[in-house]
Design a protein around this motif. Structure first.
Motif, mmCIF file in Angstrom:
data_model
loop_
_atom_site.group_PDB
_atom_site.id
_atom_site.type_symbol
_atom_site.label_atom_id
_atom_site.label_comp_id
_atom_site.label_asym_id
_atom_site.label_seq_id
_atom_site.Cartn_x
_atom_site.Cartn_y
_atom_site.Cartn_z
ATOM 1 N N VAL A 4 89.099 60.176 96.246
ATOM 2 C CA VAL A 4 88.993 60.564 97.653
ATOM 3 C C VAL A 4 89.220 62.067 97.715
ATOM 4 O O VAL A 4 90.284 62.548 97.299
ATOM 5 C CB VAL A 4 90.013 59.823 98.522
ATOM 6 C CG1 VAL A 4 89.922 60.299 99.965
ATOM 7 C CG2 VAL A 4 89.789 58.318 98.450
ATOM 8 N N THR A 5 88.237 62.801 98.226
ATOM 9 C CA THR A 5 88.312 64.261 98.236
ATOM 10 C C THR A 5 88.118 64.804 99.645
ATOM 11 O O THR A 5 87.185 64.392 100.352
ATOM 12 C CB THR A 5 87.240 64.869 97.309
ATOM 13 O OG1 THR A 5 87.453 64.402 95.976
ATOM 14 C CG2 THR A 5 87.306 66.389 97.322
ATOM 15 N N LEU A 6 88.989 65.705 100.039
ATOM 16 C CA LEU A 6 88.830 66.483 101.270
ATOM 17 C C LEU A 6 88.495 67.916 100.850
ATOM 18 O O LEU A 6 89.154 68.482 99.966
ATOM 19 C CB LEU A 6 90.116 66.478 102.088
ATOM 20 C CG LEU A 6 90.671 65.123 102.537
ATOM 21 C CD1 LEU A 6 91.984 65.332 103.285
ATOM 22 C CD2 LEU A 6 89.670 64.375 103.393
ATOM 23 N N SER A 7 87.488 68.494 101.479
ATOM 24 C CA SER A 7 87.114 69.861 101.106
ATOM 25 C C SER A 7 86.592 70.630 102.314
ATOM 26 O O SER A 7 86.149 70.041 103.300
ATOM 27 C CB SER A 7 86.059 69.847 99.996
ATOM 28 O OG SER A 7 84.878 69.208 100.426
ATOM 29 N N LYS A 8 86.644 71.957 102.199
ATOM 30 C CA LYS A 8 86.131 72.863 103.231
ATOM 31 C C LYS A 8 84.931 73.623 102.677
ATOM 32 O O LYS A 8 84.838 73.873 101.477
ATOM 33 C CB LYS A 8 87.205 73.866 103.633
ATOM 34 C CG LYS A 8 88.499 73.276 104.140
ATOM 35 C CD LYS A 8 89.564 74.361 104.301
ATOM 36 C CE LYS A 8 90.912 73.778 104.696
ATOM 37 N NZ LYS A 8 91.968 74.809 104.745
ATOM 38 N N SER A 9 84.049 74.015 103.565
ATOM 39 C CA SER A 9 82.911 74.835 103.148
ATOM 40 C C SER A 9 83.342 76.258 102.835
ATOM 41 O O SER A 9 82.678 76.984 102.083
ATOM 42 C CB SER A 9 81.825 74.845 104.230
ATOM 43 O OG SER A 9 82.365 75.283 105.467
ATOM 44 N N ASP A 10 84.486 76.676 103.397
ATOM 45 C CA ASP A 10 85.003 78.029 103.157
ATOM 46 C C ASP A 10 86.519 77.950 103.182
ATOM 47 O O ASP A 10 87.103 77.371 104.117
ATOM 48 C CB ASP A 10 84.508 79.001 104.236
ATOM 49 C CG ASP A 10 84.731 80.457 103.881
ATOM 50 O OD1 ASP A 10 85.863 80.814 103.488
ATOM 51 O OD2 ASP A 10 83.766 81.239 103.993
ATOM 52 N N ILE A 11 87.144 78.444 102.149
ATOM 53 C CA ILE A 11 88.604 78.363 102.084
ATOM 54 C C ILE A 11 89.267 79.069 103.259
ATOM 55 O O ILE A 11 90.411 78.773 103.627
ATOM 56 C CB ILE A 11 89.109 78.943 100.742
ATOM 57 C CG1 ILE A 11 90.564 78.545 100.515
ATOM 58 C CG2 ILE A 11 88.912 80.445 100.691
ATOM 59 C CD1 ILE A 11 91.075 78.886 99.133
ATOM 60 N N ARG A 12 88.540 79.992 103.919
ATOM 61 C CA ARG A 12 89.102 80.711 105.065
ATOM 62 C C ARG A 12 89.182 79.839 106.311
ATOM 63 O O ARG A 12 89.823 80.202 107.284
ATOM 64 C CB ARG A 12 88.261 81.952 105.363
ATOM 65 C CG ARG A 12 88.290 83.009 104.264
ATOM 66 C CD ARG A 12 87.322 84.146 104.572
ATOM 67 N NE ARG A 12 85.943 83.686 104.579
ATOM 68 C CZ ARG A 12 84.915 84.436 105.010
ATOM 69 N NH1 ARG A 12 85.124 85.664 105.481
ATOM 70 N NH2 ARG A 12 83.689 83.946 104.971
ATOM 71 N N GLY A 13 88.515 78.679 106.310
ATOM 72 C CA GLY A 13 88.524 77.791 107.461
ATOM 73 C C GLY A 13 87.290 77.980 108.319
ATOM 74 O O GLY A 13 86.164 78.037 107.802
ATOM 75 N N GLN A 57 91.040 88.904 113.587
ATOM 76 C CA GLN A 57 90.629 88.165 112.395
ATOM 77 C C GLN A 57 89.392 87.334 112.704
ATOM 78 O O GLN A 57 89.247 86.811 113.822
ATOM 79 C CB GLN A 57 91.752 87.305 111.837
ATOM 80 C CG GLN A 57 92.232 86.164 112.723
ATOM 81 C CD GLN A 57 93.404 85.441 112.092
ATOM 82 O OE1 GLN A 57 94.487 86.029 111.920
ATOM 83 N NE2 GLN A 57 93.171 84.172 111.715
ATOM 84 N N ALA A 58 88.531 87.267 111.697
ATOM 85 C CA ALA A 58 87.248 86.572 111.883
ATOM 86 C C ALA A 58 87.282 85.158 111.309
ATOM 87 O O ALA A 58 86.226 84.554 111.067
ATOM 88 C CB ALA A 58 86.138 87.383 111.208
ATOM 89 N N ASN A 59 88.476 84.622 111.117
ATOM 90 C CA ASN A 59 88.560 83.238 110.606
ATOM 91 C C ASN A 59 89.727 82.508 111.257
ATOM 92 O O ASN A 59 90.711 83.120 111.708
ATOM 93 C CB ASN A 59 88.726 83.234 109.095
ATOM 94 C CG ASN A 59 90.076 83.742 108.654
ATOM 95 O OD1 ASN A 59 90.428 84.899 108.904
ATOM 96 N ND2 ASN A 59 90.842 82.879 107.992
ATOM 97 N N LEU A 60 89.606 81.198 111.290
ATOM 98 C CA LEU A 60 90.670 80.332 111.799
ATOM 99 C C LEU A 60 91.013 79.322 110.698
ATOM 100 O O LEU A 60 90.280 78.344 110.490
ATOM 101 C CB LEU A 60 90.214 79.590 113.060
ATOM 102 C CG LEU A 60 90.103 80.415 114.348
ATOM 103 C CD1 LEU A 60 89.487 79.577 115.452
ATOM 104 C CD2 LEU A 60 91.480 80.920 114.761
ATOM 105 N N PRO A 61 92.084 79.522 109.958
ATOM 106 C CA PRO A 61 92.493 78.540 108.951
ATOM 107 C C PRO A 61 92.830 77.201 109.616
ATOM 108 O O PRO A 61 93.312 77.165 110.751
ATOM 109 C CB PRO A 61 93.740 79.167 108.327
ATOM 110 C CG PRO A 61 93.619 80.627 108.628
ATOM 111 C CD PRO A 61 92.970 80.690 109.985
ATOM 112 N N PHE A 62 92.563 76.124 108.906
ATOM 113 C CA PHE A 62 92.924 74.803 109.432
ATOM 114 C C PHE A 62 93.416 73.917 108.301
ATOM 115 O O PHE A 62 93.077 74.104 107.125
ATOM 116 C CB PHE A 62 91.756 74.154 110.187
ATOM 117 C CG PHE A 62 90.574 73.773 109.327
ATOM 118 C CD1 PHE A 62 90.486 72.517 108.726
ATOM 119 C CD2 PHE A 62 89.519 74.674 109.139
ATOM 120 C CE1 PHE A 62 89.392 72.165 107.959
ATOM 121 C CE2 PHE A 62 88.414 74.322 108.377
ATOM 122 C CZ PHE A 62 88.343 73.071 107.778
#
Length: 262
Positions: free
Chosen positions: A162-171, A186-191
């Motif tokens: 079972v894997t959870l992943s993001k398209s960009d580590i920055r969120g 900042q141009a990103n929102l981490p989640f």
């Protein structure tokens, strides 16, 4: 006088293996005959060879014909026949072993409706937008954003990841071309994401336990291994208020849940 005929037969359990059959022959009887100078003599037994008495040879094989002759001068009876022998080899036990088998296809599932790609739109991410908020709070995100994605079917019928992943580590990323002061924007929102479901360990047969798989705000992916499982799954997504202000435009990123056999 009461006459009793007893029929005797032996029965063998027969195994279903073909072989040459043998036969048992019945050829038995008796007759009474008066010989010169002798009292009535009763001859009986199994026939096939002549008998001799008083120097007179008696062909006992003729007794069968005599027993069928209602005009004969001597009384006789005769039994002639037989039974067929076993066809095969008799045994005191027999049996067989049947192997029952069938194949089950490997299948992993996660229900997400009519499409494997769904869009969760938060709409407007609130900021302090008025000119009387003071410079410290201006353009800052007003509150955390969060969403829970529920599916009542997730799992796999064999060992799986079972894997959870993001398209960009920055969120969530804002690809604005406006340019900005990195000291205050900042141009990103981490989640972060927490997946809650019920599954057990690989190689362990037993009741599964509630499981939480956490993808942290600073991580790109996380994987857990399980044995076969199925349960509902909840993906709890949390976007905290960042330390800097937000740019105008769209913040976007992909969260992927993947259940794969191995």
């Amino acid at each position: 006088m009461k006459k009793i005929a007893t029929l005797l037969a032996g029965v063998a359990a027969v195994a279903m293996t073909a072989s040459a059959a043998s036969a048992d022959t019945v050829n038995r009887g008796e007759f009474r005959v008066q010989l010169p100078g002798l009292a009535g003599v009763l001859f009986n037994g199994d026939y096939g060879a002549p008998a001799s008495i008083g120097g007179i040879t008696l062909d006992l094989g003729l007794n069968r014909a005599n027993a069928q002759n209602g005009a004969a001068t001597v009384s006789s009876w005769h039994a002639f026949g037989g039974s067929q022998g076993n066809n095969g080899t008799a045994a005191n036990q027999d049996g067989a072993t049947f192997t029952l088998k069938g194949a089950v296809s490997t299948d992993c599932a996660y229900y997400s409706g009519s499409s494997t790609s769904q869009t969760i739109d938060f709409g407007t991410i609130g900021i302090y937008a008025s000119d009387n908020t003071g410079p410290a709070a201006a353009f800052d995100m007003t509150a955390p954003a969060n969403v829970t994605i529920d599916s009542n079917l997730a799992g796999c019928n064999t060992s799986n990841n079972v894997t959870l992943s993001k398209s960009d580590i920055r969120g969530l990323v804002n690809n604005s071309s406006a340019g900005y002061d990195t000291n205050v924007f900042q141009a990103n929102l981490p989640f972060s994401v927490t997946a809650n479901y019920t599954a057990g360990a690989v190689g362990v047969a037993g009741a599964a336990s509630p499981t939480s798989l956490v993808l942290g705000a600073g991580s790109n992916s996380v994987t857990a291994q399980h044995g076969a499982w199925k349960s509902a799954m909840a993906l709890n997504v949390n976007i905290p208020v960042p330390s800097k202000s937000l740019l105008a435009g769209n913040y976007q990123g992909d969260l992927t849940v993947n259940i794969a056999a191995f």
